[in-house]
Design an enzyme around this catalytic site. Structure first.
Site, PDB file in Angstrom:
ATOM      1  N   GLY A  71      43.722  50.026  43.200  1.00  0.00           N
ATOM      2  CA  GLY A  71      44.474  49.303  44.223  1.00  0.00           C
ATOM      3  C   GLY A  71      44.938  47.947  43.717  1.00  0.00           C
ATOM      4  N   THR A  72      44.090  47.292  42.944  1.00  0.00           N
ATOM      5  CA  THR A  72      44.440  45.959  42.443  1.00  0.00           C
ATOM      6  C   THR A  72      45.676  46.037  41.541  1.00  0.00           C
ATOM      7  OG1 THR A  72      42.109  45.329  42.540  1.00  0.00           O
ATOM      8  CG2 THR A  72      43.532  43.982  41.135  1.00  0.00           C
ATOM      9  N   ASN A 150      40.137  44.923  55.226  1.00  0.00           N
ATOM     10  CA  ASN A 150      38.943  45.569  54.683  1.00  0.00           C
ATOM     11  C   ASN A 150      37.654  45.097  55.330  1.00  0.00           C
ATOM     12  OD1 ASN A 150      40.285  43.439  53.038  1.00  0.00           O
ATOM     13  ND2 ASN A 150      38.286  43.303  52.057  1.00  0.00           N
ATOM     14  N   GLN A 178      42.871  50.235  52.654  1.00  0.00           N
ATOM     15  CA  GLN A 178      41.872  50.604  53.670  1.00  0.00           C
ATOM     16  C   GLN A 178      42.450  51.488  54.765  1.00  0.00           C
ATOM     17  OE1 GLN A 178      38.696  50.228  53.473  1.00  0.00           O
ATOM     18  NE2 GLN A 178      38.558  48.734  51.824  1.00  0.00           N
ATOM     19  N   SER A 198      44.203  53.259  46.971  1.00  0.00           N
ATOM     20  CA  SER A 198      43.170  53.346  45.937  1.00  0.00           C
ATOM     21  C   SER A 198      42.337  54.609  46.145  1.00  0.00           C
ATOM     22  CB  SER A 198      42.279  52.104  46.030  1.00  0.00           C
ATOM     23  OG  SER A 198      41.200  52.218  45.129  1.00  0.00           O
ATOM     24  N   GLY A 199      42.127  55.356  45.049  1.00  0.00           N
ATOM     25  CA  GLY A 199      41.422  56.637  45.150  1.00  0.00           C
ATOM     26  C   GLY A 199      40.000  56.524  45.654  1.00  0.00           C
ATOM     27  N   HIS A 200      39.279  55.486  45.195  1.00  0.00           N
ATOM     28  CA  HIS A 200      37.834  55.493  45.491  1.00  0.00           C
ATOM     29  C   HIS A 200      37.513  55.163  46.945  1.00  0.00           C
ATOM     30  CE1 HIS A 200      36.682  51.072  45.269  1.00  0.00           C
ATOM     31  NE2 HIS A 200      37.857  51.010  44.690  1.00  0.00           N
ATOM     32  N   THR A 236      48.733  56.679  28.588  1.00  0.00           N
ATOM     33  CA  THR A 236      48.438  58.112  28.721  1.00  0.00           C
ATOM     34  C   THR A 236      47.739  58.367  30.057  1.00  0.00           C
ATOM     35  OG1 THR A 236      48.289  58.327  26.347  1.00  0.00           O
ATOM     36  CG2 THR A 236      47.248  60.067  27.645  1.00  0.00           C
ATOM     37  N   CYS A 324      27.906  34.697  48.170  1.00  0.00           N
ATOM     38  CA  CYS A 324      26.960  33.713  47.664  1.00  0.00           C
ATOM     39  C   CYS A 324      27.561  33.054  46.421  1.00  0.00           C
ATOM     40  CB  CYS A 324      25.652  34.400  47.306  1.00  0.00           C
ATOM     41  SG  CYS A 324      24.374  33.232  46.901  1.00  0.00           S
TER      42      CYS A 324
HETATM   43  N1  PLP Z   1      43.031  46.013  48.809  1.00  0.00           N
HETATM   44  C1  PLP Z   1      42.089  46.208  49.737  1.00  0.00           C
HETATM   45  C2  PLP Z   1      42.426  45.991  51.170  1.00  0.00           C
HETATM   46  C3  PLP Z   1      40.802  46.606  49.365  1.00  0.00           C
HETATM   47  O1  PLP Z   1      39.872  46.791  50.294  1.00  0.00           O
HETATM   48  C4  PLP Z   1      40.527  46.788  47.991  1.00  0.00           C
HETATM   49  C5  PLP Z   1      39.171  47.162  47.545  1.00  0.00           C
HETATM   50  O2  PLP Z   1      38.194  46.910  48.217  1.00  0.00           O
HETATM   51  C6  PLP Z   1      41.557  46.596  47.067  1.00  0.00           C
HETATM   52  C7  PLP Z   1      42.792  46.195  47.507  1.00  0.00           C
HETATM   53  C8  PLP Z   1      41.328  46.782  45.603  1.00  0.00           C
HETATM   54  O3  PLP Z   1      41.253  48.143  45.272  1.00  0.00           O
HETATM   55  P1  PLP Z   1      40.585  48.582  43.893  1.00  0.00           P
HETATM   56  O4  PLP Z   1      39.117  48.428  44.054  1.00  0.00           O
HETATM   57  O5  PLP Z   1      40.975  50.015  43.722  1.00  0.00           O
HETATM   58  O6  PLP Z   1      41.157  47.725  42.843  1.00  0.00           O
END
Ligand code: PLP
Length: 395
Positions: A71-72, A150, A178, A198-200, A236, A324
Site C-alpha cells: 500500500g505504501t 485505519n 482499509q 494492500s494485499g495483506h 520482475t 511510544c
Molecule cells: N494506508 C492505510 C490506510 C493503511 O492502513 C496501511 C497499512 O496499515 C497502509 C496505507 C500501508 O500499507 P502497506 O502496509 O501495505 O504498506
C-alpha cells in the site's frame, strides 16, 4: 491458550485458498513471465487472470490495475505520478488523518517546495468538505483523501469528494487500503483517478499491493526499470503474490455481505458491552459512518499500552492509538485531529475483526476487559485523584 486475533487492520492471516494457489509458483511454475518460452508465459497468463480478479473487485478494467509491492508504494506512486504529470502545480490537498504512507510523504513535500493543505476532521472524525472545496485552486496538482481511516474506521464520502474534485479537473487519489473488502466499491461509477490497496489487509500475503489508475489518467512511474506492468512499474513480477491477491480479491467479494452483517454484529456487540460495563469510555467516530469491523475505544485515565500488555497475557491481539516515542506516550495524530481529550486518547484501543472472528472470541474479550480496566485504574493516580463521578465522556 488459543489466540484471539482482533488486529485485522494491522494485518490478516493469509487465507488457505490463497496459500494453496500461491505455492506452485515457488516450485513448479517458477518461470519468468517475461521469458519467451511457454514455461514462463504460463505464469504471465496467470498474472493476467489475477489482474482481472482484482479489477472485478473494484469495478475496474484489468488494464487499470498495476501491481506494486504494498500500500505504501501505491500511495507514493500515486502522489509522485500526479506531481510529475503536473509539473507547474505546487499544491496538494490531503486530510489530517491519513496513514503515514501519505502523511509523511506530504510532510516531505512541504519541505521541498510544495504547499500542502490538510483538511480537518470534526470530533466524529468526519471530514470538513467545505474546507476541502475552499482549498481547490488552479495550482492544485492532487487531492489525496483516504477512503476509510485505519484507526477509527471512519469512512469518508469518497464519491462526493471525487465528483467535486473532478469538476475542477484535478487528479483525485484515494488510499483505500482499509476500505477494500469491507465496503462495496464500484469505480465504474465513482470518478476516482487513482486508488491504493494492500494485499495483506485482505488475506493475501504481505509485500503485494495494487495501484488502480483510471484509463486516461496521466501516469509517471515510480519504479523505472523493465517493461513489466506495461512499463508502469519495473521489476520482475512477484508472481506468487499476484496470483494470491487475485484469489484474495475473489474471496473479499464473496465475503462482503458477511462483513457487513455477521462481522458488524460482533463488532457492535463488543462495543455495546464494553461501553455498558466500563465507565468513562468513549467510542471514537461513534456518530460517523464506520467500517463494519473496526472499534476504536478509549478508556479514560489509563494507558493503551498497559491494556495491550494485559490483553497480550491472555493471548488477545489488539492495537493502541498511541505511539511510544522517546519515553512519552503520544496519542496518535488521528485522535488529536479529532480533538479527543488527552485523558481518553492515551487509553485508546483498536479492535479490528475479520470474517474469521467468532462469537466465542468476542464473548471472551467482553468478559476479560472490565477486570483489566479496573486493575489498571486502581493503579492510576489520575483515575484516583481526578476522577469526578459526574464526569461524562459521552457526546
Ligand atoms: N494506508 C492505510 C490506510 C493503511 O492502513 C496501511 C497499512 O496499515 C497502509 C496505507 C500501508 O500499507 P502497506 O502496509 O501495505 O504498506
Amino acid at each position: 491458550m488459543t489466540l484471539v486475533y482482533l488486529d485485522n487492520n494491522a494485518t490478516t492471516r493469509v487465507a488457505r485458498e490463497v496459500l494453496d494457489a500461491m505455492l506452485p509458483y515457488f516450485s513448479d511454475h517458477y518461470g519468468n513471465p517475461s521469458s519467451m518460452h511457454t514455461f514462463g508465459g504460463r505464469v504471465g497468463r496467470e498474472i493476467e487472470t489475477a489482474r482481472e480478479r482484482v479489477a472485478n473487485l473494484l469495478g475496474a478494467t484489468p488494464r487499470e490495475i498495476i501491481f506494486t509491492s504494498c500500500g505504501t508504494e501505491s500511495d507514493n506512486t500515486a502522489i509522485w505520478s500526479a506531481l510529475r504529470s503536473n509539473p507547474g502545480k505546487k499544491h496538494v490537498i490531503t486530510s489530517r488523518v491519513e496513514h503515514p504512507a501519505i502523511k509523511n510523504l506530504c510532510e516531505h513535500l512541504s519541505k521541498n517546495g510544495y504547499r500542502v493543505s490538510y483538511v480537518p476532521v470534526d470530533q466524529n472524525g468526519e471530514l470538513d468538505i467545505e474546507f476541502l472545496k475552499d482549498q481547490l485552486s488552479d495550482d492544485t496538482a492532487l487531492v489525496s483523501i483516504m477512503w476509510a481511516n485505519n484507526e477509527t474506521g471512519v469512512i469518508f464520502p469518497v464519491e462526493e469528494i471525487a465528483e467535486l474534485v473532478k469538476k475542477k479537473g484535478i487528479v483525485f487519489h484515494t488510499d483505500a487500503v482499509q476500505a477494500v473488502g469491507k465496503i462495496p466499491m464500484d469505480l465504474s461509477r465513482i470518478p476516482v483517478d487513482m486508488l491504493s490497496l494492500s494485499g495483506h489487509k485482505i488475506h493475501a500475503p504481505k509485500g503485494i499491493g495494487v495501484l488502480y489508475v483510471r484509463k486516461g489518467t496521466k501516469f509517471s512511474p515510480f519504479l523505472i526499470g523493465g517493461h513489466q506492468e506495461k512499463g508502469r512499474r519495473g521489476g520482475t513480477e512477484n508472481a506468487a503474490s499476484m496470483v494470491g491477491l487475485g484469489i484474495a480479491a475473489d474471496l473479499a467479494r464473496d465475503h462482503l455481505k458477511e462483513m457487513n452483517t455477521t462481522v458488524k454484529r460482533l463488532r457492535d456487540k463488543l462495543e455495546e458491552a464494553l461501553v455498558r460495563q466500563i465507565p468513562n469510555t468513549l467510542v471514537n467516530g461513534k456518530g460517523a459512518n464506520r467500517l463494519p469491523n473496526t472499534l476504536s475505544i478509549d478508556f479514560e485515565f489509563i494507558e493503551g499500552e498497559s491494556i495491550l500488555l494485559m490483553l497480550n497475557e491472555l493471548n488477545i491481539c489488539a492495537s493502541s492509538g498511541s505511539a511510544c516515542t522517546s519515553g512519552s506516550l503520544e496519542p496518535s495524530h488521528v485522535l488529536r485531529a479529532m480533538g479527543v481529550p488527552f485523558t481518553a486518547a492515551h487509553g485508546s484501543i483498536r479492535f479490528s475483526l475479520s470474517t474469521r472472528t467468532t462469537e466465542d472470541e468476542i464473548n471472551f474479550v467482553i468478559e476479560k476487559m472490565p477486570p483489566i480496566i479496573d486493575r489498571l485504574r486502581a493503579l492510576s493516580p489520575f483515575w484516583n485523584q481526578t476522577r469526578d463521578p459526574s464526569h461524562d465522556l459521552s457526546r
